[in-house]
Structures are given as C-alpha cells and as structure tokens.
Enzyme design. Structure first.
Site, PDB file in Angstrom:
ATOM      1  N   GLU A 345       0.808  -1.231   0.000  1.00 28.06           N
ATOM      2  CA  GLU A 345       0.000   0.000   0.000  1.00 28.06           C
ATOM      3  C   GLU A 345       0.837   1.275   0.000  1.00 28.06           C
ATOM      4  OE1 GLU A 345      -2.935  -0.771   3.078  1.00 28.06           O
ATOM      5  OE2 GLU A 345      -3.854  -2.335   1.855  1.00 28.06           O
ATOM      6  N   GLU A 450      -6.219  -9.854  -3.504  1.00 26.80           N
ATOM      7  CA  GLU A 450      -7.072  -9.900  -2.302  1.00 26.80           C
ATOM      8  C   GLU A 450      -8.533  -9.707  -2.708  1.00 26.80           C
ATOM      9  OE1 GLU A 450      -5.711  -7.133   0.726  1.00 26.80           O
ATOM     10  OE2 GLU A 450      -3.603  -7.637   0.396  1.00 26.80           O
TER      11      GLU A 450
END
Ligand SMILES: *[C@@H]1O[C@H](CO)[C@@H](O)[C@H](O)[C@H]1NC(C)=O
Ligand SMILES: *[C@@H]1O[C@H](CO)[C@@H](O)[C@H](O)[C@H]1NC(C)=O
Ligand SMILES: *[C@@H]1O[C@H](CO)[C@@H](O)[C@H](O)[C@H]1NC(C)=O
Length: 579
Positions: A345, A450
C-alpha cells in the site's frame, strides 16, 4: 512379466491443425491493446472510434464542441496528423466535448490520445450523464508526444451524456485525438471471456506406444496439478487444527496468501524477538497439500500497522530494524514463497518515506531483489481497479510509482510485479478490464491479490463477474480470493459457513473452478492407434497410464506442461513408454 519401466519421454511436436469445436463468437472482439509510451504520433482510434463522430479529427471539428469556457481549434502537425486543441481554459473542466446517448444495459470501453501544450499534467476523461459525472479514464499527458488514455464506464440510467476532459492546470492547452467509445452488450462482454480463455486451451494428443507399437485401450488419466492461471484463497491461523476447514480448503485451492501471519507486527511483536512459529505451521500444512504461497508482506506503509515498538524509533534505528526484517523474512522463506509484497500500500501511505526519506520504498525493493534473485517483487495496492474516484491509486498513479521504483532498481527493474487488491463494492467491469489492459502494457506479471466483495444481495454475482474478468484477462497471471475463514468470520466475505457448507460465494467459486478445469481429471482409453486426445487449459498436468497391457501390473506417470496457444498451433505430445 514387467513390461513397463517407469521411463517415458514426452515429445512436443507443434503442428498446425485447424481448430474445430471452438466456440464461434460473432460479437465484436475486444481490443486488449493499450500503450503506456508517449508517442510522436497517436495510434488510430480503437474500433474506428465506435460511437464517436469524427474520431480522428480528419473532418475539421465536426461532432466536437466546447465544454465550459474555452476556445477550441482544429490543428495539424507537420506529419499531417490532425487533432483538436482546447486553449484559453478558465476552469479545470474546460475542454473539448462530444455528446453521445448512453444506455444503462451497455458496457462502454473508452480510449483517446492526449497531450498538453507544456510540461506534464494529469488528464482525465469524464462523462456528464443524467445521474452525474462518471470518470472513464486518466493518464499523465506530456507535451510534444501523445499519451493513450484508456478506460470505460457504465451508466446508471439511459440518456444523453457529454464527454469532456479535466486537467487541473488551466494554463495548459489540452490536445485530443483518436477518440473511441465502443458499446458492448452483456452477451458480447461475456463472449470476450470465452474467446480469451479458449486461446489458452490446446488440444493435446498423447500416443502411448511400446517398442514403436501403439498400446490400445490403455487407461489414461490426466490430472491438472497447477492451473496456468491459478486461483487461490487466503488463509489464516484459523485453518490450523481445523480438519473440517482443511478438507474444504485443500480440495479446492492450489495457491494462498497468509492474511496476517507473515506481517512484521506478527513475527516481531517485541523488538529483537522474532517468532515464525505461526507462519511456519501454516507453511507446513500448505506444503503437505502442494499449495503455493505468496509472501505477504515484508513492510506495510500504513502507519497504523507497524509493530508497536516501531513508530518511536529514530531514523537510524528504524533503518537498522527494517534491514534486519527484510533480510530475516526473505531469507527464512526463500524457496518457499512464489513472490513477495514488498512495500504494501505504498501509493496510499508513506510511513517509511516519512521517516527514512522519499526513496525508502524503492530502496527496499532493490534490497529485496538482492536477497532473493528469482521471485517477482510486488507492489500491492487497493482501489486501482475498485474505485475510479480514489485519486491516490489510479492506474496512471500506479504506473508513475512503478516507474520511479524501476528507475531506482536499474537492471533489476524487470523483477517488479503488479499486485491489485480488489476489495470491491460494485465492480465497474469496463473500467476493470481497460485498467488491466493499461497495466498489462508493462509486460510485468499481474496478480489480483485480495479479491472480495462487500456483503449484500449481489455479492456472489459481483464476485463471479470479477473472477471472470480476472481469469480471462490475458495480462493476469493469477488471483487470490481474500476470504480467510476463522471461527469469528472473515474480513469482508466468507465462502463457507462455520460448518464448511458453501455460501453462495463458495458456490460461485466451485462453479468457476470446474468450468476452468482447475484440478480437473480427465479419464479415457487410448484408441486403436494408441492415441488419446484432450483439450486442456494452460497449466501443468500429470498423466497416468495404467493397465497398459493385459496382466501387466504397473503404471507410468509423467508430468507435462500445456503452454498457452500461439496462433493455431496445437500441442501434440507423444508419450512413449519404453520397455
Ligand atoms: C496543415 O495543413 C495545411 C493544409 O494541408 C498545410 O498547408 C499546413 O502547412 C499544415 N500545417 C502544419 C503545421 O504542418
Ligand atoms: C501550469 O502550467 C504552466 C505552464 O506549463 C506552468 O508554468 C505552471 O507552473 C503550472 N502550474 C502548476 C500549478 O502546475
Ligand atoms: C498386482 O498388484 C496387486 C497389488 O499391488 C497384487 O495384489 C497382485 O498380486 C499383482 N498381480 C500380479 C499379476 O503381479
């Protein structure tokens, strides 16, 4: 009489055979191409422009008008290329515009080529629809060369719409050329999945022979060991000591990611006391079932997810602790993971950059490349496919960051890989596909890492749509569903209930695994000429031949790979079993 030795040879003889039995698709094929280079000349408009009038600007300004308070003009370059320019802009949305009638049951793919008169600027294509503004695509436009902007949209209600272009800096002109807006029906969109997946299938012919003679009626079974496009599912410690879940899980999946167990805050809760017992236990279980593991993650750039002793470290101490961490976990699981999410991220957060300087993440990637020389090193980010409105992580922003890291890595730049989290609310399929097209132009591996969908009545349907988009996209290498079960639930989406009975989402997954031949077994007998033929998906297989000759008591097995088809080449495989 033991006539069969466990010796066999596989020969791959490429042979051009006309493909029969291919699902014929009459719909307009989807154009997966995208460019991420800034070019001297724009490419032609995709689909001849589709619904766009005068898409190449070869007929003056016919079809085009001003949007907002600006002046548009038709220009040509010395090479003869013609385009439209919006100058004297006063507002970030002031630009050139074209009207189109958009229908709510269609999927629209959009592309255009843009440049700005000076320097560089983010340019975004937007549609004003009856229910509000809809973003379609964005790119970083440059001056003196053309950049492609590729995206897509659906609308909430049918009605007139207006295309325009946004760029924040009003003192630059926006140049536009080769614009395309192509509608597809739902059926056409689905047919692209079929068409694309068929391209990864090959006919495989296996001939069983002994001493040059065909073996007739030999029982053959072909089992897929690894899909060429793996689909996995995350796990967490909830799978340990739970046989019911283990059975449910291991019968379906070949790839996994540990939800939290490899994270720094799990393995080093107290500074200097590393404890890998939890990830080791899961790793052991996964190995027993031949389940490949993606490493997740070495660092997480979100300040909220650090080991609690980390945020107070001074830069030098943080740097030392981070060096120890990356060396420790990467060395520990070298040869046991198929890739690493190195700085998780990184587009949304900057914990390490804020403490160690702007090159912190790039430095970690370079170190990672030195510690493990073989596996791909992933960026892993949310909202790149999920939310057009999240300016931090659009495909354009993703590519910008990726390029920065690659420049820093130099010769190791090709080690990078693209991880896209995919936590969806309502997926926009044309935007997902065109964003994948753009990212795939890097030629780096792409994983959807994900995948989940928020709960609601359409959860299972959306999950199916997303999995189909991912599996059929030529640029996607694999997918992991983010549905690690534990007794008190899953992160956002479970596939089973607590008795390991499928939920609707689990049924979708099972249906797709079956449809895509994942872990499938094909059984048959060789014909009079000793041949057996099957149409197989890209992947790794094991063929077993048993009962080869009456009264013989042995079997032979051999592994082989089915490569994605190029052109119309089939794969003819000769399985020679020697005596
Ligand atoms: C644009 O086209 C016109 C007519 O074809 C030509 O005379 C002119 O030189 C072109 N302009 C440029 C900048 O090349
Ligand atoms: C806007 O563009 C002009 C011309 O390139 C440039 O001089 C100026 O710095 C830019 N402004 C911003 C805020 O980027
Ligand atoms: C074949 O193998 C089975 C079990 O492995 C055994 O019971 C049987 O006796 C064998 N038959 C011959 C003919 O060797």
């Amino acid at each position: 009489m033991e006539v069969w030795k466990k010796e066999s040879v596989l020969l791959f003889l490429p042979l051009s055979i006309l493909l029969s039995g291919l699902v014929k698709v009459n719909a307009l094929s989807y154009d997966y191409t995208a460019s991420i280079e800034c070019l001297a000349q724009p490419h032609k408009a995709q689909y001849g422009g589709g619904m766009i009038k005068n898409p190449e600007l070869n007929e003056g300004l016919i079809g085009w008008s001003t949007f907002g308070n600006t002046v548009i003009e038709h220009r040509n370059e010395s090479d003869g290329n013609k385009f439209v320019v919006a100058g004297k802009r006063n507002h970030f949305q002031d630009s050139v515009s074209q009207k189109a009638y958009l229908e709510n049951d269609k999927l629209y793919t959009f592309s255009a080529w843009v440049q700005v008169s000076e320097e560089k600027a983010l340019v975004r294509a937007v549609f004003r629809t009856v229910t509000g503004l809809k973003r379609a695509a964005e790119t970083v436009a440059e001056s003196k060369c053309w950049s492609m902007l590729k995206g897509g949209l659906t609308v909430d209600a049918s009605g007139p719409a207006e295309l325009f272009f946004e760029t924040d800096n009003t003192s630059v002109e926006v140049w536009v050329d080769s614009v395309s807006l192509q509608p597809f029906t739902q059926e056409e969109w689905m047919s692209h999945h079929v068409e694309s997946i068929e391209k990864t299938k090959r006919r495989v012919r296996i001939r069983v022979e002994t001493k040059g003679n065909p073996v007739v009626n030999s029982k053959i079974s072909i089992h897929q060991k690894v899909s060429g496009k793996p689909i996995g599912c995350a796990v967490n410690k909830g799978i340990l000591n739970n046989v019911g879940y283990q059975n449910w899980y291991t019968s379906r999946f070949t790839h996994t990611t540990f939800e939290d167990e490899m994270k720094w805050y799990t393995t080093e809760t107290v500074q200097g006391k590393e404890d890998y017992s939890l990830p080791d236990s899961i790793m052991t279980l996964m190995k027993q079932h031949n389940i490949a593991v993606r490493g997740h993650n070495i660092f997480w750039d979100d300040p909220h997810y650090q080991p609690n002793w980390v945020p107070s470290l001074q830069p030098n101490d943080l740097s030392a602790a981070a060096n120890k961490r990356i060396n420790s976990i990467m060395t520990k699981y070298k040869g046991q993971v198929i890739g690493w999410d190195v700085v998780n991220e990184n587009l949304h957060f900057n914990f390490f950059e804020s403490k160690l300087g702007p090159d912190a993440a790039a430095t970690f990637y370079k170190m990672a490349a030195g510690i493990d020389h073989s596996i791909p090193l992933f960026m892993n980010e949310f909202n790149t496919l999920e939310q057009k409105g999240d300016a931090a992580s659009t495909p354009a922003k993703y590519l910008e960051k990726l390029k920065n890291i690659q420049t820093f890595m130099g010769a190791e730049a090709k080690r990078m890989a693209i991880g896209l989290e995919c936590h969806f609310d309502v997926p926009s399929l044309p935007y997902i596909r065109s964003s994948l097209d753009t990212l795939a132009a890097t030629n780096l591996p792409i994983w959807l890492t994900e995948i989940d969908v928020k709960s609601g009545p359409s959860q299972a349907m959306y999950l199916e749509q997303v999995l189909r988009e991912g599996h059929s996209h030529p640029g996607v290498s694999g997918m992991i569903i983010w549905s690690a079960w534990k007794p008190n639930g899953c992160y956002r989406m479970c596939l089973t209930d607590n008795n390991f009975k499928n939920l609707a989402t689990g049924d979708v997954v099972d249906k797709l695994l079956k449809e895509w031949g994942i872990k499938a077994t094909v059984e048959a007998k060789t014909d009079a000429a000793g041949f057996f033929e099957a149409s197989l998906f890209h992947g790794e297989y094991e063929v077993k031949i048993s009962d080869p000759v009456e009264a013989a008591n042995s079997s032979v097995s051999q592994r082989f790979k089915v490569e994605p088809r190029h052109d119309s080449q089939d794969q003819i495989m000769l399985l020679q079993v020697s005596t």
